[in-house]
Scaffold this active site. Structure first.
Site, mmCIF file in Angstrom:
data_model
loop_
_atom_site.group_PDB
_atom_site.id
_atom_site.type_symbol
_atom_site.label_atom_id
_atom_site.label_comp_id
_atom_site.label_asym_id
_atom_site.label_seq_id
_atom_site.Cartn_x
_atom_site.Cartn_y
_atom_site.Cartn_z
ATOM 1 N NE ARG A 1 17.546 3.202 6.986
ATOM 2 C CZ ARG A 1 17.236 2.815 5.849
ATOM 3 N NH1 ARG A 1 18.444 2.611 5.232
ATOM 4 N NH2 ARG A 1 16.202 3.384 5.006
ATOM 5 C CG HIS B 1 12.610 6.746 0.075
ATOM 6 N ND1 HIS B 1 12.757 6.772 1.523
ATOM 7 C CD2 HIS B 1 13.755 6.965 -0.483
ATOM 8 C CE1 HIS B 1 14.216 6.832 1.798
ATOM 9 N NE2 HIS B 1 14.828 6.888 0.615
ATOM 10 C CG HIS C 1 17.419 7.999 -3.281
ATOM 11 N ND1 HIS C 1 18.685 7.890 -2.475
ATOM 12 C CD2 HIS C 1 16.494 7.297 -2.547
ATOM 13 C CE1 HIS C 1 18.424 7.021 -1.594
ATOM 14 N NE2 HIS C 1 16.991 6.862 -1.533
ATOM 15 C CB CYS D 1 21.297 2.022 -1.668
ATOM 16 S SG CYS D 1 21.290 0.230 -1.499
ATOM 17 C CG ASN E 1 17.721 9.401 1.363
ATOM 18 O OD1 ASN E 1 16.834 8.876 0.880
ATOM 19 N ND2 ASN E 1 18.725 9.377 1.916
#
Length: 306
Positions: free
Chosen positions: A29, A221, A223, A254, A263
Site C-alpha cells: 500500500r 513508521h 521514512h 505520501c 519507507n
C-alpha cells in the site's frame, strides 16, 4: 543474546531483554501508492504472496481511497480477492472514511487502518478535511468497526515534523493518540512523513506517548533519510517500542507531502534486529527477495534521492 557492553560508563543499547519485535509491512500500500505508472494487479498480488511466504504476519495490502486521489489503488478489491491468504496472517487496508470501511468489510477484512495528521495543512492536503473533522470521522469508524468485529489501527502522520508547517508540537501528537485510544483504535503508529525525525526525537516522543497510553499499543513508521531511519528505529526500540513499520524494497511516500521519500526498508530492518539477537518471525533470505521484487515494480526508485 544479551551483552553487557560499557564504554566510558555508558551502557550500550545491546544490553536488553527483548527477544522479539513485530514488523508491520506497508509495502503493497504505502510502498506502491505514489507510483505514477499503474502496476498490473497480478504483480501486486505476487508481491503480497511473496511477503506472506517470507513470514510477514501483518501486511497492509491496499487502500480504499477514491481512485481519483490515488489511482494506483483502483484495483483494491481485485488484489484482495486474488492474494493467497494464510492462516495467522493479518491482511488489512487503509481507509480514509466510513465509505472506505464499508468497502473493506465487503471484502471480508477484519482489520482496517485510519490516518490523520498532527498538521492542519497536511491533513487538509492529504484528506481534504481539518484534523477536528478527521477525529470525528475516525470516532465513527471505530464505532461501526466495533459493531462488526473489525479492529482499527491508526496512523498519526507528521508527528516528527511537517513539510508544510515545519516543526510540530509533540503534545499535539499525544492529544491525538489519547483520542484515538479513547475511540477504540487498538494500535497507533507514529509517522515520520518526510524523514524529519532524528534519534533524539525518535526516542523522546514515542517514549512520552507510550507512557501515557493505557490500552493501545504504539508503533513507529519512519521514512528514508540517507539511512537515518534505521538510527531512528533503534532509538525508538531503546524507548520501549516493539512494533515497527517497514516497506519491502524501501518504496513509498505520501503523494501529498512535498519531499516525501521511500519507507524504511523492511529487509534491512529485519536484518538489523536479527543481528541483535531479536526475532521477527520473518525469513531473511525471502524478505530480501521480496524487496528485490518490489523494486522491479517501481519507476520512482532511481529517479529521486533516497
Amino acid at each position: 543474546m544479551s551483552f553487557n557492553i560499557e564504554k566510558e560508563g555508558v551502557k550500550m543499547i545491546a544490553n536488553h531483554n527483548c527477544k522479539e519485535v513485530s514488523i508491520f509491512e506497508v509495502g503493497p500500500r504505502d510502498g506502491l501508492q505514489p507510483e505514477p505508472v499503474f502496476i498490473p494487479t497480478e504483480k501486486k498480488i505476487e508481491l503480497v504472496n511473496r511477503l506472506t511466504d517470507a513470514g510477514c504476519k501483518r501486511i497492509e495490502v491496499t487502500s480504499f481511497v477514491h481512485p481519483r486521489w490515488v489511482p494506483q489503488m483502483a484495483d483494491s478489491k481485485e488484489v484482495l480477492a486474488g492474494i493467497r491468504k494464510k492462516e495467522g496472517v493479518t491482511y488489512n487496508a487503509l481507509i480514509p472514511n466510513l465509505r472506505g470501511l464499508e468497502l473493506a468489510m465487503e471484502c471480508g477484512l477484519k482489520e482496517v487502518v485510519t490516518i490523520m495528521s498532527t498538521s492542519e495543512s497536511h491533513n487538509k492536503k492529504n484528506l481534504n478535511m481539518s484534523t477536528g473533522d478527521s477525529l470525528k470521522e475516525i470516532e465513527q469508524i471505530n464505532k461501526v468497526a466495533a459493531k462488526n468485529g473489525v479492529k482499527v489501527r491508526s496512523y498519526i502522520a507528521t508527528v516528527f515534523g511537517c513539510p508544510i508547517e515545519g516543526e510540530m508540537s509533540p503534545k499535539r501528537a499525544l492529544e491525538i493518540a489519547l483520542k484515538l485510544e479513547e475511540y477504540g483504535s487498538y494500535e497507533i503508529s507514529l509517522g515520520d512523513t518526510t524523514g524529519m525525525a532524528n534519534p533524539v526525537s525518535a526516542y523522546e516522543i514515542p517514549k512520552m506517548i507510550n507512557e501515557k497510553l493505557t490500552g493501545a499499543k504504539l508503533a513507529v513508521h519512519y521514512h528514508k533519510y540517507h539511512g537515518l531511519e534505521f538510527a531512528n528505529n533503534l532509538a525508538s526500540f531503546e524507548a520501549g517500542i516493539r512494533i515497527f513499520d517497514g516497506a519491502a524494497g524501501g518504496l513509498g511516500g505520501c503523494p501529498y507531502a512535498p519531499g516525501a521519500k521511500g519507507n524504511c526498508q523492511t529487509e534491512i530492518l529485519v536484518e538489523m534486529f536479527h543481528r541483535m539477537g531479536i526475532e521477527t518471525g520473518i525469513d531473511l533470505k525471502q524478505i530480501y527477495e521480496a524487496g528485490e521484487y518490489a523494486q522491479t515494480l517501481s519507476t520512482l526508485l532511481h529517479s529521486r534521492c533516497v
